[in-house]
Design an enzyme around this catalytic site. Structure first.
Site, short mmCIF file in Angstrom:
data_model
loop_
_atom_site.label_atom_id
_atom_site.label_comp_id
_atom_site.label_asym_id
_atom_site.label_seq_id
_atom_site.Cartn_x
_atom_site.Cartn_y
_atom_site.Cartn_z
N CYS A 56 34.35 31.04 43.62
CA CYS A 56 34.71 32.37 44.15
C CYS A 56 33.66 32.82 45.17
CB CYS A 56 34.75 33.43 43.04
SG CYS A 56 35.99 33.12 41.77
N CYS B 123 31.54 33.16 38.99
CA CYS B 123 32.40 32.05 39.42
C CYS B 123 31.88 31.46 40.74
CB CYS B 123 33.83 32.58 39.55
SG CYS B 123 34.93 31.58 40.55
#
Ligand code: ZN
Length: 148
Positions: free
Chosen positions: A72, A69
């Site tokens: 993230c 991600c």
């Protein structure tokens, strides 16, 4: 007077108990010696997360993330900054949902990054999407003020 406080060791999973006035004076785990409240972002597995969410007497903000991600990874330094800033009142930890897929089911995570704030054995609030450190700090401050 001698209120006890419980903090789960993010390293070995031991629930430590000690006098409340020691909670902010860099306590260490009685089993493994790991620092319990040093302003660093701990890495959790699901078992330790469940234990800490249930047992801890200090608020806990958990980042649900994954290596694949991009947002993230991009906000990881912001989360670390928030951890230093909120320490020693609040502990911050992260759980890799790729290594711990059960965590997304257990906590009903629909997208990452997602943040859940736990306090006194229950979920206080959650937040979805990448945020700068200041926004995380404000979120925690507001939510904790509401539950006092
Ligand atoms: Zn430990």
């Amino acid at each position: 007077m001698s209120a006890k406080i419980r903090l789960t060791c993010m390293d070995c999973g031991q629930v430590n108990q000690f006098p409340a006035d020691k909670a902010e004076a860099s306590p260490v785990c009685g089993i493994c010696g790991h620092k319990l409240n040093d302003g660093k972002v701990a890495k959790l597995d699901l078992k330790t997360l469940e234990k800490a969410a249930k047992s801890d007497d200090l608020p806990l903000l958990v980042d649900f993330w994954a290596p694949w991600c991009g947002p993230c990874r991009a906000m990881a330094p912001e989360f670390e900054r928030a951890a230093r800033s909120l320490s020693p009142k609040v502990r911050l930890a992260k759980i890799d949902t790729q290594s711990n897929p059960d965590a997304t089911v257990r906590y009903n995570i629909r997208g990452i990054p997602a943040f859940i704030l736990f306090h006194r054995g229950r979920e206080v609030a959650r937040l979805a999407g990448a945020r700068p450190a200041a926004a995380l700090e404000q979120f925690v401050a507001e939510k904790l003020a509401l539950t006092k």
